[in-house]
Scaffold this motif. Sequence first.
Motif: not given
Length: 510
Positions: A193-203, A212-216, A253-258
């Motif tokens: 949740g900390v990483y998700k919020k950081l990403l959401e708060d960035t324009p 890629l960052e959501r996948s990370f 939420s991840i496809d390891i063959n992607n």
Amino acid sequence: MKDGRRYKRSCYGSFNSVFRFYKPVLISSENFWKKKVNLYNLNRILYALMLVVFFSCEKEVENAVLISGGLVSSKSEFLVIKNRDITNPKTIDTFYVNKKGEFKDTISVALGYYKIEADNLNFDIYLEPGFNLDLILDQEKSKVYFKGIGADENEYLFSRQKKRQALKHIDTYKNFVKLDEEEFLKMNDSIGGVYKKLLEDTPIKNIDFLHLERSFIALNMDYNLMSFEVDKKLLTDEKDYKVSINYPKPFSSIDINNETLLKLPFFIPFLANNHYYFLKDKSDLFVKGKFLKCKNCDIDVAYLKEIDKNITNQKIKNKVSYLIAKWHIIGVDSLDLFYKTFKAINTDAYYKKDIESTFNKLNKVKKIRSVVETKLINRNGDTTTLNQYNGKFLYVDIWASSCKPCLVEFPSFNKLADKYIRNITFVGINVWDSNKRWLDVLNKHELKGNQFQLIEGNSTKVDLTKELEINSLPRYLLLDKYGSIIDFNEAAPSEERLQHKIDSLLSLRE
């Protein structure tokens, strides 16, 4: 720039490089003075070099990224950009930094993550064709400032790295094993949740980067989920620990063959370092001390086969199987079977050649006699070799005091040395310690068997560790009566299979 992907290569760094490197080399070279090359000829040489650089610079660069900026509080003369592919690390480009601390150049890169290094400052950077990025690196403050196209993505990435550093005491297996299942799941969700919020708060509007960052974030949470059970088994007294039937399953939420995920540096190690998760329902796994074992299989061969079944994308399969081989071939139970399995599933020529080279070296190690011929010193300071034990089987423990797993095995080593005292010679060879430190450890742990140390400063010390491919400790060897190596990566003293092997050897003795 054309369609955001082509730039003319900057000559700023290249011209400076020519003056900086070629002129001093020519002026100071032995041939220059011996042949008395005059300045006219020297200038002609430099002029020709400049023409080569000029015309190469004028060519448009495909997949181009413009990078410029400066260094603060640093005397570094170079800025290095490297890729983040753990299976094939490379330096992408080296920028020349002028006396004002400025640098500028055009490089050709694919979309993805890279690493920048200058002095002691190194950090990840995200690049894609069309970026025109200006960055200021402040060595003293360990801070990077970004401007231009690509600045938003890299400001976020730098913030995410700082956040990860701040959470490292929480987001770690050492912390997770202290928690029960419910506490761990809450902690893992909270970290995500900390990483998700950081990403959401960035324009940021860059769709590729956001994906890629959501996948990370998802991969980081999945890795913790996959590792929790085995870490509990390995690092606590709960050797039979099992998660509940309601425990979340990774890859929701991840496809390891992607194949897109290959751009994430974490992705391949993530798949190559999870034996337990992929094998736990298919093999008879158990924990022995701090190691994961398999009762009725070669765990590394089984892992390769399971990766072959689960990963259908050949490019991903090649990278994962290569990394597994790179990490584990030195310690597999059956070298020939492991190598045969690897060759059957990997189709990449570079990876196959590299592992073939290691395989051949390890096969050679089986035949070398440098162990028994290496000069050693005993407790009394006398020089000797293991040739004195010709006619007896030898079990050799190569160790150092800084290696904690080495010390953990000492009690088991002593028990076996007592049990087989008439039939097999137990030998300890200390590396890397001072003579005083070595003797102190021998006395503290009351080590039995025949204890020796590699002679400090002896060239054979380097040759022995090199020939045996020793890059980590402990290492256990089993030698036959003639000093040849039966197994260059034998089981540890605490492992039951070692006693079975010794008993089998002794039953066949002449």
